[in-house]
Write a protein that holds these residues in place. Structure first.
Motif, short mmCIF file in Angstrom:
data_model
loop_
_atom_site.label_atom_id
_atom_site.label_comp_id
_atom_site.label_asym_id
_atom_site.label_seq_id
_atom_site.Cartn_x
_atom_site.Cartn_y
_atom_site.Cartn_z
N THR A 1 1.21 -1.79 -0.57
CA THR A 1 0.19 0.05 0.33
C THR A 1 0.44 1.23 -0.06
N ASP A 2 2.69 0.70 0.61
CA ASP A 2 2.65 2.40 0.24
C ASP A 2 4.37 2.00 0.57
N LYS A 3 5.30 2.38 -0.02
CA LYS A 3 6.74 2.62 0.54
C LYS A 3 7.68 3.61 1.36
N VAL A 4 8.51 2.83 1.79
CA VAL A 4 9.05 3.88 3.00
C VAL A 4 9.78 5.44 1.92
N ASP A 5 9.75 6.24 2.34
CA ASP A 5 9.86 7.82 1.52
C ASP A 5 11.53 8.24 1.95
N VAL A 6 12.29 7.58 0.84
CA VAL A 6 12.92 8.18 0.52
C VAL A 6 13.60 9.46 -0.96
N LEU A 7 14.70 9.50 -0.82
CA LEU A 7 15.62 10.23 -2.02
C LEU A 7 15.29 9.60 -3.74
N ASN A 8 14.49 10.20 -4.36
CA ASN A 8 14.86 10.18 -5.66
C ASN A 8 16.18 10.00 -6.12
N SER B 1 15.24 8.26 11.13
CA SER B 1 16.18 8.39 12.78
C SER B 1 17.77 8.20 11.96
N SER B 2 17.28 6.65 11.50
CA SER B 2 18.68 6.43 11.25
C SER B 2 19.06 6.41 9.92
N ASN B 3 18.17 7.42 9.02
CA ASN B 3 19.13 7.53 7.33
C ASN B 3 18.22 8.77 7.36
N GLY B 4 17.67 9.59 7.70
CA GLY B 4 17.63 11.03 7.95
C GLY B 4 17.67 12.51 7.91
N PHE B 5 19.72 12.06 7.61
CA PHE B 5 20.54 13.15 8.14
C PHE B 5 22.04 12.50 7.05
N ALA C 1 14.14 10.46 2.48
CA ALA C 1 13.31 12.14 2.65
C ALA C 1 13.16 13.18 3.34
N ASN C 2 12.72 12.64 4.93
CA ASN C 2 12.90 13.81 6.34
C ASN C 2 13.77 14.25 5.99
N VAL C 3 14.99 14.30 5.51
CA VAL C 3 15.99 15.09 5.93
C VAL C 3 15.90 16.25 5.07
N LEU C 4 14.64 16.57 4.06
CA LEU C 4 14.50 17.67 2.99
C LEU C 4 13.83 18.60 4.44
N GLN C 5 12.97 18.26 5.29
CA GLN C 5 12.53 18.84 6.06
C GLN C 5 13.07 19.23 7.51
N THR C 6 14.27 18.35 7.94
CA THR C 6 14.59 19.09 8.69
C THR C 6 16.05 19.61 8.84
N ASN C 7 16.84 19.32 7.44
CA ASN C 7 18.06 19.29 7.29
C ASN C 7 19.32 18.98 8.15
N PHE C 8 19.04 17.79 8.82
CA PHE C 8 19.14 17.46 9.58
C PHE C 8 21.09 17.11 9.01
#
Length: 981
Positions: A257-264, A873-877, A894-901
């Motif tokens: 139904t969904d995939k983990v949201d990663v960078l293209n 948390s493991s791949n979002g920086f 893709a959460n890194v685009l929101q936090t810029n960690f």
């Protein structure tokens, strides 16, 4: 003439007196459908205690009866009949079967009772209530159907669900309920080589589930019942039924139904290009969605062929099942071929009933490498799937350029090609299993109130499997292919018997039900592994064996059909504990008050049922994983963990294996759980609305937990021992409504909701109020944990820093609340925060039928639970993908685009997200096409069709509260056809 007149006058004078003369009536009670006699029927003169029961030939005699008295004939499974006595000396009666009455009969462990006479928290779930579709694992039939029972379905094909009754009670011990199949308690540790040991039970062959929730209901199972008991009864043939044949096929299609949201690829190139110290030349030219590469549309099919027939005293039912289910993860496959046979034979004027249940199962698995799930999330999206120059079977892999060693040591830690992980691995297992039992039930000729029941059973399985990877696999990294051959045996043997006496004491208007028995069960697990690695052959063999001996008894009293008292006692002895702690006692007592039978409610038109219940009991938990944790065990070394000890006769060095002592606790004993339960069963408007409310309080003492111990205090720094206690509380509400009931149209509704709370109230062996044990390992770094066990908190509580946010609501990297005010951020600033288990959960089912058309749907929901999003948390920086030991990069969430960690923020509460959800779990539509020779039913079912949630991860329903490398659940469509001949 005078004499005739006197005689006539005397007869006229005596005639009124004849109406008051007490008489005797006798006869036979039979089934209206079959004409067979019905033993055990209660016959009572209405309004009195005068009565009797039928013998095994259905015969009865009632004395001291007057003309005009009303005889009431009643028996479980039949509609009651009331007949006015008109002076006849012979009265034969036929009883009609009643589906409603049959529903009232429930198993309670070593016996049965009715809903109205049950004093414990007991619930029966029948096929009409089951979830529909291509069901492989039996427990998913009842997901969302019972208050207090939370079932978290598995994602993989044939995978087992997590089952929790009243939330579980242990920390390191097993929290799963005891499962009893046709009288055989299954090994709670499972069976080697299978994804779910319950898959041995064909879901289509299940007659019903009975769930025992409180200690008053479960303590008859003693040391294994602290997490509840589920009784599964499989279908049997019926007497005098004609030959019947049934063929059923279901075909299922599933997609994620969904995939983990990663960078293209474009986003990832931009990150790498702008990150300091990176080399964009290392990026590829492809645009690969690695999750698309490893997932597929899954296909599955289930075939069932069933034949049954009944004769005068013999019945049989035989079912053949074939199941094939693909996983959405490529190469993942589950197959089952099973036969289920049930034979019954009545002997000695139906005083002896012999039942044989035999299940033969061939369980086959092709296990996919689930490491591919995490690899697909983190593998560089700019790299291609295949590389014609690659020495790794043509798959692209990170390697040391033109170095003679194409996979240098520093590159062996690099993420491997996700598709290669799947396609270059063979891991197949075959498990041959039989679950069989022979049950003898004998009613004594000379004392029909007394029964003897003997049950002998075995659950035996043999496992054969192998795992291989070729030399061309980058995972091998050696000069020899990886091979691992494994075998195993599971044997669970049972012999138990009990006596049961049921009678009525008319003098005190009391029915009594007495049971006493003995049980012996032995468990054996043996496994062997033989594998080659680094040009060495290694061989290991392990045995795990234990036994349980038990004595049990139960007494139940029904006084004036209003007041219920029940008490049970079990004494268990387990070989897992020392002689000093081997035996323990598990008592219970419960009471009930059938208010509906009180004179002030008998004529009520508002209430149709009203009963109060209360109970107390003690149960245990002995599932601690190890074999004999109270003994000092020495483990032999394997492989290269040996030492030279002299020389052989030919002069070569002699190597001897070492022995490693294991930690142990000589005083180890089982957990004990005390439960208090109070309940109310009710019905309104002639049963159109019914339900129950239960409240419970449970305290687990001598808690089994693996805790740190001081250096030198034992042979390890961690020890499984009895250290503390937990307390849990809850309220359960179940409602059933018949909204519409006509000849053509019916609409039934079931709703249940459960509120629960679990708290550790004591944990430390000492008195330190700040003592805690880290739990909940996470990805990212080494040895990191995100949850804690601590007094005053739920065992799934997270342990994190409080994140600081800017005015725009964005998290500030590295900025946390200084909780203790010492002007620095240290471990002391971490706080217990939220938990992974829900505060409450619910299920809602609607069943609608119109003539031959049936429609049903089920919603499930959890509320108040949180999930730690470890995929973010493991791949979002940025550093997670760009700071590597050598020349390769990893993808980012893709959460890194929101936090810029730029660096990891593993312990920020930012990643602890609310995970409430409501899921449309099951929707089914079916239509029956009746025929003269064949009835055909066509069905269409959808599962996991809709999830309403604010959680931003892959799925909010995570059993341990940590979202990482989660095997995604599928949305399934199932088409079915059933042919009944």
């Amino acid at each position: 003439m005078k004499k005739l007149f006197k005689s006539t006058l005397m007869m006229l004078l005596m005639l009124p007196m004849s109406f008051f003369a007490q008489q005797t009536v006798s006869g036979t009670v039979t089934e209206s459908a079959t004409g067979l006699p019905v033993p055990g029927v209660n016959i009572l003169v209405k309004g009195t205690t005068n009565g009797t029961t039928t013998d095994f030939d259905g015969n009865y005699t009632v004395s001291n009866i007057n003309q005009g008295d009303v005889l009431v004939f009643s028996f479980l499974g039949f509609s009651s009949r009331e007949i006015t006595f008109a002076g006849q000396t012979n009265l034969n009666v036929q009883l009609d079967e009643s589906d409603a009455a049959l529903e009232e009969v429930v198993l309670i462990g070593y016996g049965a009772t009715t809903r109205q006479d049950a004093t414990g928290a007991v619930e029966k779930i029948s096929p009409a209530q089951f979830n529909r579709g291509a069901v492989v694992s039996p427990e998913t039939l009842i997901a969302g159907k019972s208050a207090g029972v939370r079932i978290t379905p598995s994602s993989e094909p044939g995978g087992g669900s997590e089952i929790r009754i009243r939330g579980g009670s242990s920390l390191s011990g097993n929290n799963s309920p005891l499962i009893v199949v046709d009288g055989i308690p299954l090994d709670q540790r499972g069976v080697q080589g299978v994804r779910n040991q319950l898959n041995a039970i064909n879901p289509d062959e299940i007659e019903d589930f009975v769930i025992l929730k409180d200690a008053a209901a479960t303590s008859i199972y003693g040391s294994r019942a602290s997490n509840g008991v589920i009784l599964i009864t499989t279908k049997k043939g019926s007497l005098e039924s004609d030959f019947a044949m049934d063929y059923d096929i279901k075909v299922a299609f599933g997609q994620i139904t969904d995939k983990v949201d990663v960078l293209n690829a474009a986003q990832f190139r931009d990150i790498v290009t702008n990150a300091p110290g990176t080399n964009p030349a290392l990026l590829g030219n492809a645009d690969t969605d690695w999750q698309d590469q490893i997932y597929r549309t899954s296909l599955g099919a289930i075939h069932n062929v069933t034949v049954s027939e009944g004769f005068d005293s013999f019945t049989y039912r035989v079912n053949l099942n074939r199941t094939d289910q693909q996983g959405v993860l490529k190469t993942d496959l589950y197959e089952r071929t099973a036969i289920n046979a049930t034979l019954t034979q009545d002997l000695f004027d139906k005083n002896l009933k012999i039942t044989l249940n035999a299940k033969g199962i061939l369980d086959q698995n092709h296990f996919a490498d689930q490491g591919a799930i995490g690899a697909a999330v983190s593998f560089d999206p700019t790299q291609p799937v295949y590389d014609p120059t690659s020495p790794f079977g043509g798959y692209f892999e990170f390697r040391g350029g033109s170095d003679p060693d194409p996979l240098r040591t520093e590159f062996r830690q690099a993420t491997r090609n996700p598709l290669a992980l799947l396609e270059q691995r063979e891991n197949n297992s075959t498990n041959k299993r039989t679950i069989s039992n022979l049950n003898l039930d004998y009613r004594f000729h000379f004392l029909p109130e007394l029964r003897f029941n003997l049950n002998a059973g075995i659950d035996y399985s043999e496992l054969d499997g192998f795992e291989t990877r070729p030399l061309t696999s980058a995972v091998v990294g050696d000069d020899i292919a990886y091979e691992n051959y494994y075998t195993g045996i599971n044997r669970n043997s049972l012999l138990d018997f009990y006596f049961n006496y049921k009678s009525a004491i008319e003098a005190i208007d009391t029915k009594l039900d007495l049971t006493a028995g003995h049980s012996y069960q032995e468990f054996y697990i043996g496994d062997r592994q033989r594998f080659t690695q680094s040009n060495e052959f290694q061989n290991t063999f392990n045995i795990n064996r234990n036994a349980l001996e038990s004595y049990f008894a139960r007494a139940s009293f029904d006084i004036s059909n209003r007041y219920l008292i029940s008490a049970s006692y079990r004494r268990d002895g387990s070989s897992r504990f020392s002689k000093e702690n081997r035996w323990s006692n598990f008592p219970s007592v419960s009471v009930g008050w059938k208010l509906m039978n009180e004179p002030f409610l008998q004529n009520s038109t508002f209430f149709s049922d009203l009963k109060l219940r209360a109970g107390y009991g003690v149960t245990g938990n002995q599932e601690i994983g190890g074999n004999y944790g109270y003994l000092g065990i020495y483990t032999p070394s394997r492989g290269r963990a040996d030492v030279q000890f002299g020389y052989n006769s030919n002069g070569s060095p002699r190597f001897v294996n070492t022995l490693r002592p294991e930690e142990f606790d000589a005083n180890l004993k089982w957990e004990e759980l005390q439960t208090y339960n109070a309940g109310l069963d009710f019905g309104f408007f002639n049963g159109r609305l019914s339900g129950s409310v239960d409240g419970y309080y449970r305290r687990t003492e001598d808690l089994l937990a693996t805790v740190p111990v001081p250096a030198g205090a034992n042979l390890s720094d961690l020890l499984t021992t009895n250290v503390g206690e937990t307390v849990s509380r809850g309220i359960e509400v179940g409602l059933n409504g018949i909204l519409v009931s006509t000849d053509d149209f019916n609409w039934n509704v079931n709703y249940n909701i459960t509120f629960q709370d679990l708290e550790i109230t004591r944990l430390s062996l000492g008195e330190d109020p700040n003592f805690f044990i880290p739990q909940g390992g996470i990805s990212g770094g080494v040895g990191n944990n995100i949850q804690i066990w601590k007094e005053g908190y739920d065992p799934s509580t997270f342990f994190v820093y409080r994140q600081v946010y800017n005015e725009q609501g964005q998290p500030i990297e590295g900025a946390y609340v200084d909780v203790n005010g010492d002007n620095q951020i240290t471990e002391a600033d971490k706080q217990a925060y939220k938990k992974g288990t829900p505060d409450y959960f619910m299920g809602f089912t609607n069943s609608i039928s119109y003539k031959n058309l049936d429609f049903s749907f089920t919603f499930r929901g959890n509320f108040g639970n949180y999930v730690y999003n470890n995929t973010q948390s493991s791949n979002g920086f940025v550093g997670a993908g760009t700071v590597t030991p050598q020349d390769y990069y990893s993808n980012l969430n893709a959460n890194v685009l929101q936090t810029n960690f730029q660096q990891n923020q593993f312990f920020s509460d930012y990643y602890v997200r609310r995970a409430d959800f409501v899921r449309l779990d099951n929707v089914s539509l079916s239509y029956l096409i009746p025929g003269d020779a064949v009835n055909v039913r066509a069905s269409l079912t959808g599962t996991n069709l809709l999830t309403i949630t604010d959680y931003v991860g892959l799925d909010p329903e995570i059993s341990n509260g940590i979202d990482n490398n989660f095997y995604p659940r599928t949305r399934n469509v199932v088409v079915g056809l059933n042919f009944s001949f």
